[in-house]
Structures are given as structure tokens and as C-alpha cells.
Write a protein that holds these residues in place. Structure first.
Motif, PDB file in Angstrom:
ATOM      1  N   MET A 179      39.181  37.666  33.180  1.00  0.00           N
ATOM      2  CA  MET A 179      40.185  36.627  33.142  1.00  0.00           C
ATOM      3  C   MET A 179      39.921  35.574  34.211  1.00  0.00           C
ATOM      4  O   MET A 179      40.184  34.404  34.001  1.00  0.00           O
ATOM      5  N   ARG A 180      39.386  35.997  35.349  1.00  0.00           N
ATOM      6  CA  ARG A 180      39.120  35.056  36.435  1.00  0.00           C
ATOM      7  C   ARG A 180      38.042  34.049  36.045  1.00  0.00           C
ATOM      8  O   ARG A 180      38.164  32.866  36.342  1.00  0.00           O
ATOM      9  N   LYS A 181      36.991  34.525  35.366  1.00  0.00           N
ATOM     10  CA  LYS A 181      35.936  33.604  34.935  1.00  0.00           C
ATOM     11  C   LYS A 181      36.472  32.612  33.912  1.00  0.00           C
ATOM     12  O   LYS A 181      36.085  31.451  33.909  1.00  0.00           O
ATOM     13  N   PHE A 182      37.359  33.075  33.045  1.00  0.00           N
ATOM     14  CA  PHE A 182      37.967  32.188  32.062  1.00  0.00           C
ATOM     15  C   PHE A 182      38.743  31.075  32.761  1.00  0.00           C
ATOM     16  O   PHE A 182      38.607  29.904  32.420  1.00  0.00           O
ATOM     17  N   LEU A 183      39.551  31.429  33.747  1.00  0.00           N
ATOM     18  CA  LEU A 183      40.348  30.429  34.454  1.00  0.00           C
ATOM     19  C   LEU A 183      39.473  29.466  35.244  1.00  0.00           C
ATOM     20  O   LEU A 183      39.748  28.262  35.288  1.00  0.00           O
ATOM     21  N   LYS A 184      38.424  29.964  35.862  1.00  0.00           N
ATOM     22  CA  LYS A 184      37.497  29.086  36.595  1.00  0.00           C
ATOM     23  C   LYS A 184      36.780  28.153  35.628  1.00  0.00           C
ATOM     24  O   LYS A 184      36.557  26.981  35.937  1.00  0.00           O
ATOM     25  N   SER A 185      36.424  28.664  34.463  1.00  0.00           N
ATOM     26  CA  SER A 185      35.776  27.830  33.455  1.00  0.00           C
ATOM     27  C   SER A 185      36.730  26.767  32.938  1.00  0.00           C
ATOM     28  O   SER A 185      36.349  25.609  32.764  1.00  0.00           O
ATOM     29  N   LEU A 186      37.978  27.147  32.713  1.00  0.00           N
ATOM     30  CA  LEU A 186      38.989  26.191  32.270  1.00  0.00           C
ATOM     31  C   LEU A 186      39.191  25.104  33.322  1.00  0.00           C
ATOM     32  O   LEU A 186      39.269  23.919  32.993  1.00  0.00           O
ATOM     33  N   GLN A 187      39.241  25.489  34.563  1.00  0.00           N
ATOM     34  CA  GLN A 187      39.392  24.522  35.648  1.00  0.00           C
ATOM     35  C   GLN A 187      38.215  23.551  35.671  1.00  0.00           C
ATOM     36  O   GLN A 187      38.404  22.341  35.806  1.00  0.00           O
ATOM     37  N   ALA A 188      36.999  24.051  35.503  1.00  0.00           N
ATOM     38  CA  ALA A 188      35.817  23.189  35.512  1.00  0.00           C
ATOM     39  C   ALA A 188      35.848  22.203  34.353  1.00  0.00           C
ATOM     40  O   ALA A 188      35.544  21.017  34.520  1.00  0.00           O
ATOM     41  N   VAL A 189      36.235  22.676  33.165  1.00  0.00           N
ATOM     42  CA  VAL A 189      36.288  21.799  31.992  1.00  0.00           C
ATOM     43  C   VAL A 189      37.375  20.741  32.155  1.00  0.00           C
ATOM     44  O   VAL A 189      37.152  19.563  31.871  1.00  0.00           O
ATOM     45  N   LEU A 190      38.542  21.128  32.633  1.00  0.00           N
ATOM     46  CA  LEU A 190      39.630  20.171  32.803  1.00  0.00           C
ATOM     47  C   LEU A 190      39.296  19.131  33.873  1.00  0.00           C
ATOM     48  O   LEU A 190      39.592  17.948  33.701  1.00  0.00           O
ATOM     49  N   TRP A 191      38.679  19.567  34.956  1.00  0.00           N
ATOM     50  CA  TRP A 191      38.282  18.613  35.984  1.00  0.00           C
ATOM     51  C   TRP A 191      37.262  17.628  35.426  1.00  0.00           C
ATOM     52  O   TRP A 191      37.313  16.427  35.709  1.00  0.00           O
ATOM     53  N   ALA A 192      36.336  18.104  34.641  1.00  0.00           N
ATOM     54  CA  ALA A 192      35.328  17.218  34.044  1.00  0.00           C
ATOM     55  C   ALA A 192      35.965  16.286  33.016  1.00  0.00           C
ATOM     56  O   ALA A 192      35.578  15.124  32.892  1.00  0.00           O
ATOM     57  N   LEU A 193      36.944  16.779  32.284  1.00  0.00           N
ATOM     58  CA  LEU A 193      37.604  15.985  31.247  1.00  0.00           C
ATOM     59  C   LEU A 193      38.332  14.780  31.829  1.00  0.00           C
ATOM     60  O   LEU A 193      38.241  13.678  31.293  1.00  0.00           O
ATOM     61  N   ILE A 194      39.028  14.974  32.929  1.00  0.00           N
ATOM     62  CA  ILE A 194      39.789  13.870  33.505  1.00  0.00           C
ATOM     63  C   ILE A 194      38.980  13.081  34.526  1.00  0.00           C
ATOM     64  O   ILE A 194      39.469  12.094  35.060  1.00  0.00           O
ATOM     65  N   GLY A 195      37.762  13.484  34.785  1.00  0.00           N
ATOM     66  CA  GLY A 195      36.884  12.715  35.653  1.00  0.00           C
ATOM     67  C   GLY A 195      37.108  12.904  37.129  1.00  0.00           C
ATOM     68  O   GLY A 195      36.584  12.145  37.939  1.00  0.00           O
ATOM     69  N   LEU A 196      37.874  13.886  37.495  1.00  0.00           N
ATOM     70  CA  LEU A 196      38.066  14.183  38.907  1.00  0.00           C
ATOM     71  C   LEU A 196      37.242  15.407  39.245  1.00  0.00           C
ATOM     72  O   LEU A 196      37.263  16.385  38.539  1.00  0.00           O
ATOM     73  N   GLY A 197      36.534  15.345  40.280  1.00  0.00           N
ATOM     74  CA  GLY A 197      35.746  16.506  40.619  1.00  0.00           C
ATOM     75  C   GLY A 197      35.299  16.507  42.049  1.00  0.00           C
ATOM     76  O   GLY A 197      34.729  17.472  42.524  1.00  0.00           O
ATOM     77  N   GLY A 198      35.552  15.403  42.718  1.00  0.00           N
ATOM     78  CA  GLY A 198      35.110  15.346  44.095  1.00  0.00           C
ATOM     79  C   GLY A 198      33.608  15.194  44.171  1.00  0.00           C
ATOM     80  O   GLY A 198      32.997  14.469  43.394  1.00  0.00           O
TER      81      GLY A 198
END
Length: 62
Positions: free
Chosen positions: A1-20
Motif C-alpha cells: 500500500m505504501r508503494k501505491f501511495l508514493k506512486s500516486l503522489q509522484a503521478v499527481l505531482w507530475a500532473l499538476i507540474g509541481l515537483g520542486g
């Protein structure tokens, strides 16, 4: 479940263009699973396109 949430976070950050920094983006990708990233990205693209189709049909009055 942790990898899923980290993957979701990475995709959402990339989608909105924020990533630092690039290092931050690579860190998020390393914590997730590439399989989950691909599945989530494809799913979000389909949802986005479906939403655009619904809005276009609504705007056209159909």
C-alpha cells in the motif's frame, strides 16, 4: 500500500507540474513502483479526457 501511495503522489505531482527540484522528483519515483506509476498515469489521463468530453457535450447542449 505504501508503494501505491508514493506512486500516486509522484503521478499527481507530475500532473499538476509541481515537483520542486529534479532530485525531489527522482526521490519520489524511487520510492514508488514503476508499474503503479504507469497504471495511475493512464487512469488519470482517461479520467481527464472523459471529463473534457462530458464538459464539451454539456457546453454543446447534448
Amino acid at each position: 500500500m505504501r508503494k501505491f501511495l508514493k506512486s500516486l503522489q509522484a503521478v499527481l505531482w507530475a500532473l499538476i507540474g509541481l515537483g520542486g527540484s529534479r532530485a525531489g522528483a527522482e526521490k519520489r519515483m524511487d520510492q514508488g513502483s514503476i508499474g503503479w506509476v504507469l497504471v495511475l498515469a493512464a487512469l488519470l489521463v482517461l479520467i481527464f479526457i472523459g471529463g473534457l468530453v462530458v464538459v464539451a457535450k454539456w457546453a454543446a447542449g447534448q
